[in-house]
Design a protein around this motif. Structure first.
Motif, PDB file in Angstrom:
ATOM      1  N   LEU A  78       0.864  -1.185   0.000  1.00  0.00           N
ATOM      2  CA  LEU A  78       0.000   0.000   0.000  1.00  0.00           C
ATOM      3  C   LEU A  78       0.896   1.227   0.000  1.00  0.00           C
ATOM      4  CD1 LEU A  78      -3.155   0.741   2.070  1.00  0.00           C
ATOM      5  CD2 LEU A  78      -1.241   2.349   2.168  1.00  0.00           C
ATOM      6  N   GLU A  79       0.603   2.161  -0.903  1.00  0.00           N
ATOM      7  CA  GLU A  79       1.358   3.409  -0.914  1.00  0.00           C
ATOM      8  C   GLU A  79       0.397   4.587  -0.996  1.00  0.00           C
ATOM      9  OE1 GLU A  79       3.919   3.539  -4.332  1.00  0.00           O
ATOM     10  OE2 GLU A  79       2.321   4.267  -5.653  1.00  0.00           O
ATOM     11  N   PHE A  80       0.825   5.715  -0.465  1.00  0.00           N
ATOM     12  CA  PHE A  80       0.028   6.939  -0.597  1.00  0.00           C
ATOM     13  C   PHE A  80       0.948   8.141  -0.618  1.00  0.00           C
ATOM     14  CE2 PHE A  80       0.149   6.267   4.039  1.00  0.00           C
ATOM     15  CZ  PHE A  80       0.598   7.510   4.475  1.00  0.00           C
ATOM     16  N   ASP A  81       0.414   9.223  -1.172  1.00  0.00           N
ATOM     17  CA  ASP A  81       1.124  10.499  -1.198  1.00  0.00           C
ATOM     18  C   ASP A  81       0.106  11.588  -0.897  1.00  0.00           C
ATOM     19  OD1 ASP A  81       2.199  13.062  -2.272  1.00  0.00           O
ATOM     20  OD2 ASP A  81       3.882  11.804  -2.868  1.00  0.00           O
ATOM     21  N   PHE A  82       0.405  12.404   0.119  1.00  0.00           N
ATOM     22  CA  PHE A  82      -0.521  13.464   0.495  1.00  0.00           C
ATOM     23  C   PHE A  82      -0.700  14.489  -0.617  1.00  0.00           C
ATOM     24  CE2 PHE A  82       0.926  12.055   4.747  1.00  0.00           C
ATOM     25  CZ  PHE A  82      -0.304  11.783   5.308  1.00  0.00           C
ATOM     26  N   TYR A  83       0.356  14.756  -1.380  1.00  0.00           N
ATOM     27  CA  TYR A  83       0.276  15.786  -2.415  1.00  0.00           C
ATOM     28  C   TYR A  83      -0.599  15.352  -3.585  1.00  0.00           C
ATOM     29  CZ  TYR A  83       3.874  18.478  -0.025  1.00  0.00           C
ATOM     30  OH  TYR A  83       4.572  19.220   0.901  1.00  0.00           O
ATOM     31  N   THR A  84      -0.566  14.083  -3.943  1.00  0.00           N
ATOM     32  CA  THR A  84      -1.415  13.603  -5.044  1.00  0.00           C
ATOM     33  C   THR A  84      -2.807  13.233  -4.554  1.00  0.00           C
ATOM     34  OG1 THR A  84      -0.694  11.297  -4.786  1.00  0.00           O
ATOM     35  CG2 THR A  84       0.593  12.712  -6.270  1.00  0.00           C
ATOM     36  N   GLY A  85      -2.954  13.043  -3.233  1.00  0.00           N
ATOM     37  CA  GLY A  85      -4.248  12.695  -2.675  1.00  0.00           C
ATOM     38  C   GLY A  85      -4.726  11.325  -3.091  1.00  0.00           C
ATOM     39  N   ALA A  86      -3.811  10.355  -3.194  1.00  0.00           N
ATOM     40  CA  ALA A  86      -4.194   9.032  -3.685  1.00  0.00           C
ATOM     41  C   ALA A  86      -3.544   7.928  -2.868  1.00  0.00           C
ATOM     42  CB  ALA A  86      -3.798   8.873  -5.147  1.00  0.00           C
ATOM     43  N   ILE A  87      -4.288   6.828  -2.712  1.00  0.00           N
ATOM     44  CA  ILE A  87      -3.773   5.573  -2.163  1.00  0.00           C
ATOM     45  C   ILE A  87      -3.814   4.537  -3.274  1.00  0.00           C
ATOM     46  CG2 ILE A  87      -4.231   3.661  -0.566  1.00  0.00           C
ATOM     47  CD1 ILE A  87      -5.445   5.615   1.373  1.00  0.00           C
ATOM     48  N   LYS A  88      -2.756   3.756  -3.385  1.00  0.00           N
ATOM     49  CA  LYS A  88      -2.744   2.628  -4.312  1.00  0.00           C
ATOM     50  C   LYS A  88      -2.371   1.362  -3.552  1.00  0.00           C
ATOM     51  CE  LYS A  88      -1.899   5.048  -8.650  1.00  0.00           C
ATOM     52  NZ  LYS A  88      -1.079   5.102  -9.889  1.00  0.00           N
ATOM     53  N   VAL A  89      -3.095   0.299  -3.836  1.00  0.00           N
ATOM     54  CA  VAL A  89      -2.820  -1.002  -3.234  1.00  0.00           C
ATOM     55  C   VAL A  89      -2.453  -1.962  -4.357  1.00  0.00           C
ATOM     56  CG1 VAL A  89      -3.702  -2.884  -1.824  1.00  0.00           C
ATOM     57  CG2 VAL A  89      -4.485  -0.541  -1.394  1.00  0.00           C
ATOM     58  N   TYR A  90      -1.223  -2.437  -4.328  1.00  0.00           N
ATOM     59  CA  TYR A  90      -0.719  -3.367  -5.337  1.00  0.00           C
ATOM     60  C   TYR A  90      -0.719  -4.773  -4.740  1.00  0.00           C
ATOM     61  CZ  TYR A  90       1.240   1.013  -7.172  1.00  0.00           C
ATOM     62  OH  TYR A  90       1.417   2.298  -7.629  1.00  0.00           O
ATOM     63  N   MET A  91      -1.485  -5.683  -5.315  1.00  0.00           N
ATOM     64  CA  MET A  91      -1.500  -7.060  -4.841  1.00  0.00           C
ATOM     65  C   MET A  91      -0.311  -7.802  -5.444  1.00  0.00           C
ATOM     66  SD  MET A  91      -3.919  -6.597  -2.868  1.00  0.00           S
ATOM     67  CE  MET A  91      -3.748  -8.215  -2.128  1.00  0.00           C
ATOM     68  N   HIS A  92       0.351  -8.583  -4.636  1.00  0.00           N
ATOM     69  CA  HIS A  92       1.585  -9.235  -5.063  1.00  0.00           C
ATOM     70  C   HIS A  92       1.360 -10.511  -5.852  1.00  0.00           C
ATOM     71  CE1 HIS A  92       4.237  -7.210  -1.719  1.00  0.00           C
ATOM     72  NE2 HIS A  92       3.751  -6.353  -2.597  1.00  0.00           N
ATOM     73  N   HIS A  93       0.235 -11.160  -5.635  1.00  0.00           N
ATOM     74  CA  HIS A  93       0.042 -12.468  -6.259  1.00  0.00           C
ATOM     75  C   HIS A  93      -1.105 -12.488  -7.259  1.00  0.00           C
ATOM     76  CE1 HIS A  93       2.003 -13.303  -2.258  1.00  0.00           C
ATOM     77  NE2 HIS A  93       2.896 -13.725  -3.136  1.00  0.00           N
ATOM     78  N   SER A  94      -1.520 -11.305  -7.660  1.00  0.00           N
ATOM     79  CA  SER A  94      -2.509 -11.182  -8.733  1.00  0.00           C
ATOM     80  C   SER A  94      -2.294  -9.830  -9.407  1.00  0.00           C
ATOM     81  CB  SER A  94      -3.943 -11.287  -8.188  1.00  0.00           C
ATOM     82  OG  SER A  94      -4.219 -10.199  -7.335  1.00  0.00           O
ATOM     83  N   PRO A  95      -2.627  -9.716 -10.700  1.00  0.00           N
ATOM     84  CA  PRO A  95      -2.385  -8.461 -11.434  1.00  0.00           C
ATOM     85  C   PRO A  95      -3.459  -7.416 -11.128  1.00  0.00           C
ATOM     86  CG  PRO A  95      -3.367 -10.061 -12.894  1.00  0.00           C
ATOM     87  CD  PRO A  95      -3.165 -10.772 -11.582  1.00  0.00           C
ATOM     88  N   ARG A  96      -3.597  -7.057  -9.850  1.00  0.00           N
ATOM     89  CA  ARG A  96      -4.669  -6.148  -9.447  1.00  0.00           C
ATOM     90  C   ARG A  96      -4.095  -4.962  -8.691  1.00  0.00           C
ATOM     91  NH1 ARG A  96      -7.421  -9.142  -5.993  1.00  0.00           N
ATOM     92  NH2 ARG A  96      -7.482  -7.884  -4.083  1.00  0.00           N
ATOM     93  N   VAL A  97      -4.558  -3.764  -9.069  1.00  0.00           N
ATOM     94  CA  VAL A  97      -4.189  -2.533  -8.377  1.00  0.00           C
ATOM     95  C   VAL A  97      -5.465  -1.791  -8.009  1.00  0.00           C
ATOM     96  CG1 VAL A  97      -2.968  -0.334  -8.513  1.00  0.00           C
ATOM     97  CG2 VAL A  97      -2.029  -2.347  -9.680  1.00  0.00           C
ATOM     98  N   GLU A  98      -5.608  -1.460  -6.739  1.00  0.00           N
ATOM     99  CA  GLU A  98      -6.761  -0.688  -6.287  1.00  0.00           C
ATOM    100  C   GLU A  98      -6.318   0.750  -6.051  1.00  0.00           C
ATOM    101  OE1 GLU A  98      -8.308  -2.505  -2.805  1.00  0.00           O
ATOM    102  OE2 GLU A  98      -8.599  -4.476  -3.763  1.00  0.00           O
ATOM    103  N   THR A  99      -7.121   1.706  -6.510  1.00  0.00           N
ATOM    104  CA  THR A  99      -6.784   3.118  -6.362  1.00  0.00           C
ATOM    105  C   THR A  99      -7.917   3.849  -5.655  1.00  0.00           C
ATOM    106  OG1 THR A  99      -5.459   3.103  -8.384  1.00  0.00           O
ATOM    107  CG2 THR A  99      -6.150   5.252  -7.562  1.00  0.00           C
ATOM    108  N   TYR A 100      -7.546   4.671  -4.666  1.00  0.00           N
ATOM    109  CA  TYR A 100      -8.504   5.498  -3.931  1.00  0.00           C
ATOM    110  C   TYR A 100      -8.020   6.943  -4.030  1.00  0.00           C
ATOM    111  CZ  TYR A 100      -9.399   0.916  -1.824  1.00  0.00           C
ATOM    112  OH  TYR A 100      -9.667  -0.422  -1.614  1.00  0.00           O
TER     113      TYR A 100
END
Length: 379
Positions: free
Chosen positions: A295-317
């Motif tokens: 899980l990564e986030f940056d206050f300046y971009t206002g976004a969270i991204k969750v990268y799953m390691h064992h499937s090609p899935r990325v969730e963005t908030y």
């Protein structure tokens, strides 16, 4: 609500006018302790027409009936002022860092424990932002597994404030771990829910140094038309405050710093901050890595991204229109008001956590000076 203010600095003034008064339009500064007469008039202009000015904190506590206290002095006075008011039992809004030296931190810890006043809100807005709250929710759900590594960064695009204004005085600030990293260390501790055990740190001063005369102001410098840091021709409200030459011999503070922090469960955090990045190079956030995902986030971009390691899935908030420390100031203010009117019983940013963050910063600074690993203990 009737509040007492100790030090009507820009930060506390902003919280009162931009946050507290929006939540409680009837809120008034009933008592004020500030050595600058201009601040007395500023409080009246801001709407607290009947504010009483006191020479001492003791006199204000004795003569005014208050619902809460806000401490907005310069940093070196945070501990002494907090020690004066904790025993009153009133809710306290305390600016960070809560201490700028180990001696102050130890005194504040002792005074806090003796007073038993748990109604303290430390000004740590990042932990209560929508971004950090959601990040913690996702991590606590187990989606990415147990967090085993954290990579955090703070590239400050307005870093010249720490070299051209009063912040350049290291005796006042305690160094830039206490000024900036204290926020980041706090939200990392909060998300992880575990305690730091050891820290090793290093700082550098590569840019903001030089041989210009001590005390030189931009307006007096023969390079003020060509220097990229010159404040002489600013037209905004910061012009007068950012007046000193940041390439003078008396310019304090490191301009970058890094820390490695080991936690009690064995995992570690790497953190780095920089004060000469500008514009789009700005970054503030972290990567939390587990075995299942990142899980990564940056206050300046206002976004969270969750990268799953064992499937090609990325969730963005994505978050929008988050003002005042990315929305955190509103939540701190809501808590402070709730502690004053009794609708909230526990602080969302307690002094225990403020003390832990200050201790971590002080130990990081000591590590950077001595070149040693430092235990995060009170001994």
């Amino acid at each position: 609500m009737r509040i007492g203010v100790i030090g009507y600095g820009a930060r506390v003034r902003g919280v009162i006018n931009n946050e507290l008064k929006k939540l409680d339009p009837q809120l008034q500064i009933a008592g004020l302790v500030d050595i600058q007469p201009a601040k007395h008039e500023l409080a009246r202009q801001d709407g607290s027409c009947n504010v009483r000015v006191f020479d001492t904190v003791e006199a204000m506590l004795e003569e005014e009936e208050l619902d809460g206290i806000m401490i907005g002095t310069r940093c070196s006075l945070h501990t002494p002022m907090a020690l004066k008011v904790l025993s009153s039992g009133l809710p306290v809004f305390l600016e960070k860092p809560v201490a700028t030296s180990m001696e102050d931190a130890l005194q504040l810890k002792k005074g806090y424990e003796e007073a038993g006043n748990r109604r303290v809100v430390v000004s740590f807005p990042l932990r209560v932002t929508s971004i950090v709250q959601l990040a913690k929710e996702i991590i606590d759900s187990g989606k990415i597994g147990t967090v085993e590594h954290v990579q955090a960064v703070n590239n400050v695009p307005y870093g010249n404030v720490y070299f051209q204004g009063w912040y350049r005085d290291e005796e006042e600030t305690g160094g830039l771990f206490l000024q900036k990293a204290t926020h980041d260390f706090d939200y990392i501790n909060y998300v992880l829910g575990t305690k730091p055990e050891t820290v090793a740190a290093m700082v550098s001063k590569q840019i903001f140094k030089g041989t210009k005369p001590a005390g030189l102001r931009c307006a007096e410098c023969d390079e003020n038309r060509t220097c990229p840091e010159s404040t002489t021709f600013r037209t905004d409200s910061l012009k007068d405050d950012w007046a000193y030459c940041c390439f003078a011999s008396d310019t304090g503070n490191e301009d970058s710093g890094s820390a490695l922090i080991r936690y009690e469960n064995g995992m570690h955090v790497s953190y780095s901050q920089n004060f000469f990045a500008r514009n789009k190079a700005a970054a503030r956030g972290a990567r939390f890595l587990g075995y299942k995902g990142t899980l990564e986030f940056d206050f300046y971009t206002g976004a969270i991204k969750v990268y799953m390691h064992h499937s090609p899935r990325v969730e963005t908030y994505e978050f929008t229109n988050e003002k005042g420390h990315f929305g955190g100031d509103t939540e701190l203010s809501r808590c402070f008001l709730g502690l004053m009117d009794g609708s909230i019983k526990e602080s969302v940013s307690p002094l225990e956590d403020g003390l832990l963050s200050a201790l971590l910063c002080l130990k990081a600074r000591q590590s950077s000076v001595t070149g040693t690993f430092q235990p995060i203990t009170w001994e």
